[in-house]
Design an enzyme around this catalytic site. Structure first.
Site, PDB file in Angstrom:
ATOM      1  N   HIS A 198      -8.949   1.260  -5.664  1.00 24.38           N
ATOM      2  CA  HIS A 198      -8.086   0.488  -4.999  1.00 24.38           C
ATOM      3  C   HIS A 198      -6.561   1.172  -5.105  1.00 24.38           C
ATOM      4  O   HIS A 198      -6.365   1.203  -6.186  1.00 24.38           O
ATOM      5  CB  HIS A 198      -8.070  -0.821  -5.477  1.00 24.38           C
ATOM      6  CG  HIS A 198      -9.560  -1.397  -5.071  1.00 24.38           C
ATOM      7  ND1 HIS A 198     -10.060  -1.938  -3.998  1.00 24.38           N
ATOM      8  CD2 HIS A 198     -10.746  -1.663  -5.931  1.00 24.38           C
ATOM      9  CE1 HIS A 198     -11.279  -2.180  -4.198  1.00 24.38           C
ATOM     10  NE2 HIS A 198     -11.649  -2.077  -5.198  1.00 24.38           N
ATOM     11  N   ILE A 199      -5.960   0.929  -4.020  1.00 23.04           N
ATOM     12  CA  ILE A 199      -4.369   1.782  -3.977  1.00 23.04           C
ATOM     13  C   ILE A 199      -3.602   0.475  -4.621  1.00 23.04           C
ATOM     14  O   ILE A 199      -2.905   0.749  -5.440  1.00 23.04           O
ATOM     15  CB  ILE A 199      -4.168   2.002  -2.667  1.00 23.04           C
ATOM     16  CG1 ILE A 199      -5.054   3.231  -2.089  1.00 23.04           C
ATOM     17  CG2 ILE A 199      -2.749   2.144  -2.466  1.00 23.04           C
ATOM     18  CD1 ILE A 199      -4.792   3.299  -0.728  1.00 23.04           C
ATOM     19  N   SER A 200      -3.806  -0.588  -4.396  1.00 21.50           N
ATOM     20  CA  SER A 200      -2.901  -1.579  -4.815  1.00 21.50           C
ATOM     21  C   SER A 200      -3.916  -2.590  -6.095  1.00 21.50           C
ATOM     22  O   SER A 200      -5.225  -2.420  -6.031  1.00 21.50           O
ATOM     23  CB  SER A 200      -2.852  -2.886  -3.845  1.00 21.50           C
ATOM     24  OG  SER A 200      -3.777  -3.369  -3.481  1.00 21.50           O
ATOM     25  N   ARG A 215      -9.166 -12.130  -3.545  1.00 20.53           N
ATOM     26  CA  ARG A 215      -9.365 -10.636  -3.818  1.00 20.53           C
ATOM     27  C   ARG A 215      -9.833 -10.203  -5.053  1.00 20.53           C
ATOM     28  O   ARG A 215     -10.173  -9.072  -5.331  1.00 20.53           O
ATOM     29  CB  ARG A 215      -8.093  -9.812  -3.399  1.00 20.53           C
ATOM     30  CG  ARG A 215      -7.929  -9.929  -1.696  1.00 20.53           C
ATOM     31  CD  ARG A 215      -6.666  -9.208  -1.291  1.00 20.53           C
ATOM     32  NE  ARG A 215      -6.030  -9.505  -0.258  1.00 20.53           N
ATOM     33  CZ  ARG A 215      -6.275  -9.171   1.090  1.00 20.53           C
ATOM     34  NH1 ARG A 215      -7.329  -8.410   1.142  1.00 20.53           N
ATOM     35  NH2 ARG A 215      -5.952  -9.829   2.025  1.00 20.53           N
ATOM     36  N   TYR A 249       0.698  -1.192   0.050  1.00 19.03           N
ATOM     37  CA  TYR A 249      -0.079   0.119   0.024  1.00 19.03           C
ATOM     38  C   TYR A 249       0.938   1.175  -0.002  1.00 19.03           C
ATOM     39  O   TYR A 249       0.144   2.317  -0.078  1.00 19.03           O
ATOM     40  CB  TYR A 249      -0.900  -0.017   1.096  1.00 19.03           C
ATOM     41  CG  TYR A 249      -1.936  -1.064   1.339  1.00 19.03           C
ATOM     42  CD1 TYR A 249      -2.820  -1.315   0.171  1.00 19.03           C
ATOM     43  CD2 TYR A 249      -1.871  -2.339   2.087  1.00 19.03           C
ATOM     44  CE1 TYR A 249      -3.660  -2.371   0.233  1.00 19.03           C
ATOM     45  CE2 TYR A 249      -2.646  -3.234   2.113  1.00 19.03           C
ATOM     46  CZ  TYR A 249      -3.648  -3.349   1.361  1.00 19.03           C
ATOM     47  OH  TYR A 249      -4.304  -4.578   1.314  1.00 19.03           O
ATOM     48  N   ASP A 252     -25.869  -3.655  -2.570  1.00 20.88           N
ATOM     49  CA  ASP A 252     -27.333  -3.288  -2.963  1.00 20.88           C
ATOM     50  C   ASP A 252     -27.344  -1.865  -2.137  1.00 20.88           C
ATOM     51  O   ASP A 252     -28.241  -1.287  -3.017  1.00 20.88           O
ATOM     52  CB  ASP A 252     -27.971  -4.094  -1.656  1.00 20.88           C
ATOM     53  CG  ASP A 252     -28.399  -5.736  -2.288  1.00 20.88           C
ATOM     54  OD1 ASP A 252     -28.061  -5.889  -3.340  1.00 20.88           O
ATOM     55  OD2 ASP A 252     -28.547  -6.559  -1.340  1.00 20.88           O
ATOM     56  N   ASN A 262     -13.626   3.227  -1.802  1.00 23.98           N
ATOM     57  CA  ASN A 262     -12.411   2.239  -1.741  1.00 23.98           C
ATOM     58  C   ASN A 262     -12.837   1.160  -0.648  1.00 23.98           C
ATOM     59  O   ASN A 262     -12.800   1.297   0.549  1.00 23.98           O
ATOM     60  CB  ASN A 262     -11.332   2.641  -1.100  1.00 23.98           C
ATOM     61  CG  ASN A 262     -10.152   1.568  -1.325  1.00 23.98           C
ATOM     62  OD1 ASN A 262     -10.399   0.560  -1.253  1.00 23.98           O
ATOM     63  ND2 ASN A 262      -8.916   1.960  -1.183  1.00 23.98           N
TER      64      ASN A 262
END
Length: 146
Positions: free
Chosen positions: A101-103, A112, A24, A88, A75
Site C-alpha cells: 500500500h502506498i499510504s 480501511r 498518494y 479466496d 496492491n
C-alpha cells in the site's frame, strides 16, 4: 521456475498522480511500472504489470498466475478491506505474495484498517509511497530464488 513476477494494482490506482496527492503523492502508475521494471531487471526477473477496477478481472489474473509466475505483489487498493473473493483467489495462488500500500492504512479512515488480503500474504508493506513496490519486488525475487 518462472522468471516473471506478477504485479496487480486495484481500483483507482490508474489515477495516481492526480487522485488525492496529499495521500498518494504525485507519482503516476506509469512511474510505479517504470520503478518495478528497473527493480525486477536488477533482480533478474521480468514483470507482468496490471491494473483493474474490476474485482473479477483481478481474481482471474491471480488464478492465471498460479503455476506460471514466481511471485505476486498486490496492491488491492479499495478491495483491501472488502473482498473475500480476492482473498479466496490469493489462497489458491501457489507462490509468495506480498501486499503493498502506498499510504499507511493505519493512519487512514478506520474502515480501511482491516485487510482481508493480509491473511494470504507472506508480508505487507505500507506507507513508503511507491518505494514499497521496490522493497516488495526485491524480497519476492529473493524468495523466488530460494
Amino acid at each position: 521456475m518462472s522468471d516473471t513476477l506478477l504485479i496487480i494494482n486495484g481500483p483507482n490506482l490508474d489515477m495516481l498522480g492526480t487522485r488525492q496527492p496529499e495521500v498518494y503523492g504525485h507519482d503516476t502508475l506509469a512511474d510505479v511500472e517504470a520503478l518495478c521494471e528497473r527493480t525486477a531487471k536488477e533482480e533478474g526477473f521480468a514483470i507482468d504489470f496490471r491494473q483493474s477496477d474490476s474485482e473479477a478481472e483481478i481474481m482471474k489474473w491471480i488464478k492465471q498466475g498460479r503455476g506460471s509466475t514466481a511471485g505476486l505483489l498486490i496492491n488491492p487498493a479499495g478491495f483491501t478491506s472488502t473482498s473475500i473473493a480476492i482473498l479466496d483467489s490469493l489462497l489458491i495462488y501457489d507462490r509468495p505474495i506480498i501486499e503493498v500500500h502506498i499510504s499507511p492504512l493505519f493512519k487512514r479512515d478506520e474502515f480501511r484498517h482491516p485487510s482481508h488480503v493480509s491473511r494470504a500474504a507472506a508480508a505487507k508493506i505500507e506507507g513508503f509511497g511507491i518505494r514499497g513496490y521496490e522493497f516488495a519486488l526485491r524480497k519476492l525475487a529473493e524468495w523466488a530464488r530460494a
